[in-house]
Write an enzyme that holds these catalytic residues in place. Structure first.
Site, short mmCIF file in Angstrom:
data_model
loop_
_atom_site.label_atom_id
_atom_site.label_comp_id
_atom_site.label_asym_id
_atom_site.label_seq_id
_atom_site.Cartn_x
_atom_site.Cartn_y
_atom_site.Cartn_z
N LEU A 1 -16.26 6.18 -3.76
CA LEU A 1 -14.62 5.93 -3.84
C LEU A 1 -14.29 5.25 -4.90
CD1 LEU A 1 -11.86 6.79 -2.05
CD2 LEU A 1 -12.21 4.00 -1.30
N PHE B 1 0.72 -1.31 0.06
CA PHE B 1 -0.16 -0.17 0.02
C PHE B 1 0.94 1.37 0.02
CE2 PHE B 1 -4.30 1.38 0.81
CZ PHE B 1 -4.93 0.46 0.61
N ARG C 1 -1.83 10.64 -1.46
CA ARG C 1 -3.15 11.21 -1.70
C ARG C 1 -3.09 12.60 -1.59
NH1 ARG C 1 -6.57 6.79 1.98
NH2 ARG C 1 -6.39 5.18 0.30
N ARG D 1 -3.30 10.48 7.37
CA ARG D 1 -3.27 8.99 7.83
C ARG D 1 -2.85 8.14 6.61
NH1 ARG D 1 -7.48 4.74 6.76
NH2 ARG D 1 -8.09 6.20 5.06
N GLN E 1 -8.39 14.10 5.50
CA GLN E 1 -7.73 13.52 4.38
C GLN E 1 -8.94 13.46 3.12
OE1 GLN E 1 -6.71 9.03 3.93
NE2 GLN E 1 -4.71 10.08 3.71
N HIS F 1 -12.57 12.08 3.09
CA HIS F 1 -12.47 10.57 3.29
C HIS F 1 -12.25 10.30 4.69
CE1 HIS F 1 -11.82 6.61 1.99
NE2 HIS F 1 -10.48 6.64 2.42
N GLU G 1 -7.42 3.51 -5.39
CA GLU G 1 -6.09 3.51 -5.97
C GLU G 1 -5.66 2.63 -6.97
OE1 GLU G 1 -5.56 4.69 -2.49
OE2 GLU G 1 -4.76 6.47 -2.54
N HIS H 1 -9.55 12.14 -0.52
CA HIS H 1 -8.96 11.08 -1.40
C HIS H 1 -9.27 11.55 -2.71
CE1 HIS H 1 -8.83 7.22 -3.61
NE2 HIS H 1 -8.59 6.75 -2.43
C1 LIG Z 1 -14.98 3.97 1.58
C2 LIG Z 1 -13.61 3.85 2.62
C3 LIG Z 1 -12.94 2.89 2.73
C4 LIG Z 1 -11.97 2.74 3.83
N1 LIG Z 1 -11.04 1.60 3.66
C5 LIG Z 1 -10.16 1.63 4.73
C6 LIG Z 1 -9.32 0.62 4.56
O1 LIG Z 1 -9.16 -0.15 3.64
N2 LIG Z 1 -8.31 0.38 5.77
C7 LIG Z 1 -8.28 1.10 7.10
O2 LIG Z 1 -7.66 0.98 7.67
N3 LIG Z 1 -9.27 2.07 6.70
C8 LIG Z 1 -10.07 2.34 5.75
N4 LIG Z 1 -11.15 3.34 5.70
C9 LIG Z 1 -11.21 4.04 7.22
C10 LIG Z 1 -11.80 3.10 8.16
O3 LIG Z 1 -13.11 2.41 7.68
C11 LIG Z 1 -12.59 4.02 9.31
O4 LIG Z 1 -11.93 4.87 9.80
C12 LIG Z 1 -12.99 3.01 10.54
O5 LIG Z 1 -13.61 1.83 9.85
C13 LIG Z 1 -13.81 3.73 11.71
O6 LIG Z 1 -14.10 2.91 12.63
P1 LIG Z 1 -15.02 3.27 13.92
O7 LIG Z 1 -15.35 2.03 14.59
O8 LIG Z 1 -14.19 4.30 14.48
O9 LIG Z 1 -16.38 3.92 13.37
P2 LIG Z 1 -17.54 3.19 12.23
O10 LIG Z 1 -17.18 1.93 11.91
O11 LIG Z 1 -17.77 4.43 11.44
O12 LIG Z 1 -18.80 3.22 13.45
C14 LIG Z 1 -19.12 4.33 14.24
C15 LIG Z 1 -20.56 3.59 14.98
O13 LIG Z 1 -21.04 4.50 15.73
C16 LIG Z 1 -22.26 4.65 15.59
N5 LIG Z 1 -22.91 5.70 16.04
C17 LIG Z 1 -22.49 7.00 15.40
N6 LIG Z 1 -23.31 8.17 16.29
C18 LIG Z 1 -23.89 7.35 17.03
C19 LIG Z 1 -24.97 8.03 18.05
N7 LIG Z 1 -25.22 9.24 18.14
N8 LIG Z 1 -25.40 7.04 18.92
C20 LIG Z 1 -25.50 5.75 18.74
N9 LIG Z 1 -24.67 5.05 17.81
C21 LIG Z 1 -23.86 6.06 17.04
C22 LIG Z 1 -22.79 4.16 14.16
O14 LIG Z 1 -24.23 3.67 14.44
C23 LIG Z 1 -21.54 2.85 14.25
O15 LIG Z 1 -22.04 1.71 14.72
C24 LIG Z 1 -12.04 3.45 4.78
C25 LIG Z 1 -13.10 4.45 4.95
C26 LIG Z 1 -13.95 4.65 3.78
C27 LIG Z 1 -14.62 5.80 3.78
#
Ligand SMILES: Cc1cc2nc3c(=O)[nH]c(=O)nc-3n(C[C@H](O)[C@H](O)[C@H](O)COP(=O)(O)OP(=O)(O)OC[C@H]3O[C@@H](n4cnc5c(N)ncnc54)[C@H](O)[C@@H]3O)c2cc1C
Lengths: 602, 77
Positions: free
Chosen positions: A267, A134, A301, A413, A255, A368, A270, A257
């Protein structure tokens, strides 16, 4: 009972005042971060409630395809120390080196642990976990490309969420699905005693009392018009923290993209450029050759995003509004596109109405990932300048995942470091809470006024006359952020943007909803989400206006270089008075030598 | 009325692709769906994000004939 009455009872101290439930730990958010922490706690025997706006496996983590970074060295030689170097450099030296060492050292362990939980990683022929290269990954501190990302086909996030969800169900974690966390409950000492939450099905508001509250609400990418983030990413945890007086750290760093589909934001990975796709401006020029003569379309990026923005700004954008560029693939063999990039082709057809076999895809730089967030140490404890010191632990409050700023990503990041972040710090926060709860064995008493802030917000919304439309205010917010605080930032635009966003934020306090019913009222939920978006947007643009340098994802037209003398420091934004403060970057790692700031070239 | 609210919320997904396609579908077609189609749509919403997306982009064969008519509408948009 209507919210107004509930409030009345609340301030009267009547016994009916608060509907409350008690847990050891309440976790807001059921993405990868929240569920990893929950697992640690439930398996230790604690009573854990996890709230989520949507079904846990529909959290935004599901969208992650690329993988999880860990120096397993299964394909090419690797070490956590090299991974650490890459992460520090990638962060443009704004990342805290103790936290980065902590994360990179534990990466292999959390990946093997996940494997043991049943995560279906891709395999090499010898049976070991498959890894792919990557951007930003190197061997020997900036040498040859490293191969560090562990993946489960193009479904890494999906596999991760399903694995963690199953384990949590087995460990008796209690999920509260379609519940929205509203506000933190803090006492006079500033200790966090629980959260208020809205059960969407019934419309009831409750106090969820806990000895520890963990925020894991994910990112807030919906503050921008062009965003790769799902609609649920409204930065709720940041709104909750900011409203209760906790600062937000490094919010100017987002960030972008380089290749989101024009108009839709979806998205385009890449991988397209990896397969030989390249970018064109309206003159049909392959402009990346001018900006990055070596890496060209495969430069990092932030570099590519800035190049696209310059082309548009200088009038070489495509289309009737000259506001996007083209990603060309149609010089590739149709079979290559069909075989290697089938998902991309579907996206282009569905969202850009072009078949990339025949025509290029219109793209724009698209928001992103949010590098900033709620300030924490590497145990997931929220730290804020309160009581006596600048980095005091806020009793009872923790944050992990994209909503937190630890800070391991600093100003930029690296791809696949975010899934690693949520696993390492999800687990670390779980462990720390277990330790802290040994000391805090009792719930502190909840005061009758502990729901007042949330109830006041709901009563206001229900009684608003001649108010603003949620949809329109949201549109204005996203458009303003895009124009005034996007990839490239200009002093005058930022200044004007701060005024505009302040006005818009004020409007979010005067929104009106037509449907006032309680049962499953999505209009109410969206109005509440909008107030959180406004907090995130304000913190972002105020912090960006003040930072007079360019570093990582923050690019200022008037201060085009990094200024370590003045700006090697973290921003802290306080909601009250929109005040800014700063704290030093932690340059000293745990055991190894510090990586001193150097020019960041690839 | 509340059913529509509920469905709208369950179209909030982890993948932006689905957010967009499902919201458009609800705006355009939901009010005109037959009772059986409503049930089909409900069944579809219970699939994991990636599976549902694969079904919509026709990467996956529709095994269940009963889901065809709604899926065809989803694909056409
Ligand atoms: C298209 C895309 C591709 C990506 N690919 C990668 C990758 O390949 N590798 C990598 O390392 N990162 C990647 N990222 C980044 C990564 O996916 C995220 O940063 C990461 O998954 C965030 O995880 P999280 O658990 O913090 O939040 P999330 O998975 O966003 O979870 C948030 C949770 O909070 C809950 N929530 C929010 N507000 C409230 C509220 N007020 N009350 C109750 N519940 C609430 C939601 O329901 C959800 O359950 C990608 C991001 C995108 C957009």
């Amino acid at each position: 009972m209507p919210y107004g009455l509930l409030k009345l009872y609340g301030s009267n101290g009547s016994s009916m005042a608060i509907i409350k439930r008690k847990f050891d730990v309440v976790i807001v958010g059921a993405g990868g971060a929240g569920m990893r922490a929950a697992l640690q706690l439930s398996e230790a025997g604690f009573k854990v409630a996890v709230l989520s706006k949507v079904f846990p496996t529909r959290s935004h983590t599901v969208a992650a395809q690329g993988g999880i970074a860990a120096s397993l060295g299964n394909v090419t030689e690797d070490s956590w120390h090299w991974h650490m170097y890459d992460t520090v450099k990638g962060s443009d030296y704004l990342g805290d080196q103790d936290a980065i060492e902590f994360m990179c050292r534990q990466a292999s362990e959390v990946v093997y642990e996940l494997e043991h939980f049943g995560m279906p990683f891709d395999r090499l022929e010898n049976g070991k976990i498959y890894q792919r290269p990557f951007g930003g990954q190197s061997q020997n501190f900036g040498g040859a490309q490293a191969t560090r990302s562990c993946a489960a086909a193009d479904r890494t996030g999906h596999a991760l969420l399903h694995t963690l969800y199953q384990r949590n169900v087995r460990a008796n974690t209690q999920f509260f699905v379609e519940w929205m966390g509203l506000d933190l409950i803090r006492d006079e000492q500033g200790d966090v005693l629980g959260v208020t939450a809205l059960e969407m099905e019934t419309g009831e508001v409750m106090a969820l009392q806990a000895r520890a509250v963990l925020l894991a609400t994910g990112g807030g990418g919906r503050i921008f018009q062009a965003s790769t983030n799902a609609f649920i990413n409204t930065g709720d945890g940041l709104g909750m923290a900011a409203r209760s007086g906790i600062p937000l750290e490094d919010m100017e760093f987002w960030q972008f993209h380089p290749t989101g589909v024009y108009g839709a934001g979806v998205l385009i990975s890449e991988a397209v450029r990896g397969e030989g796709g390249y970018l064109l401006n309206k003159d049909g020029e392959r402009f990346m050759e001018r900006y990055a003569p070596n890496a060209k379309d495969l430069a990092s990026r932030d570099v590519v995003s800035r190049a696209l923005t310059m082309e548009i700004k200088e009038g070489r954008g495509c289309g009737k509004n000259a506001d996007h560029l083209l990603l060309k693939l149609n010089h590739l063999d149709a079979d290559v596109i069909k075989m290697r990039l089938p998902g991309i082709r579907e996206i282009a057809i569905k969202f850009a109405q072009v078949d990339p076999i025949n025509e290029p895809i219109p793209v724009v730089p698209t928001a992103h990932y949010m590098m900033g967030g709620i300030p924490t140490n590497f145990y997931g404890q929220v730290v804020a300048p309160y009581k006596t010191g600048p980095e005091e632990v806020v009793q009872g409050l923790y944050a992990v995942g994209e909503c937190a700023c630890i800070s391991v990503h600093g100003a930029n990041r690296l791809g696949t470091n975010s899934l690693l972040d949520i696993l390492v710090f999800g687990r670390a926060a779980g462990r720390q809470i277990i330790e802290d709860l040994k000391k805090n064995s009792h719930h502190k008493k909840l005061h009758t006024d502990s729901m007042d802030m949330s109830l006041a917000r709901l009563v206001r919304l229900d009684s608003q006359k001649d108010g603003e439309s949620v949809a329109q205010v949201g549109e204005a917010l996203r458009k303003t952020m895009q124009e005034h605080c996007g990839v490239f930032r200009f002093a005058d635009m930022l200044k004007e943007g701060v005024t505009k966003i302040s006005e818009i934020a004020e409007q979010t306090n005067h929104t009106e909803i037509r449907d006032k019913s309680k049962v499953f009222n999505t209009a109410r939920v969206e109005a509440l989400e909008l107030t959180n978006l406004a907090e995130v947007a304000l913190a972002t643009i105020v912090s960006a206006e003040a930072r007079n340098e360019s570093r990582g994802a923050h690019a200022r037209d008037d201060f085009s270089i990094r200024d370590d003398n003045k700006w090697l420091k973290h921003t802290l934004y306080f909601r009250e008075g929109r005040r800014l403060d700063y704290k030093p970057v932690r340059l000293k790692p745990l055991t190894v030598e510090s990586f001193p700031p150097k020019a960041r070239t690839y | 009325m509340k059913e529509l609210d509920r469905v709208r919320w369950r179209c909030r997904r982890g993948m932006l692709e689905l957010d967009i396609v499902l919201q458009e579908f609800v705006d355009k077609h939901y009010m005109r769906l037959s009772e059986t189609e409503l049930q089909q749509f409900d069944t579809l919403l219970n699939f994991p994000d990636n599976d549902l997306w694969d079904m919509i982009t026709a990467k996956k064969e529709i095994e269940d004939i009963k889901l065809r008519s709604v899926l065809q509408l989803l694909r056409a948009d």
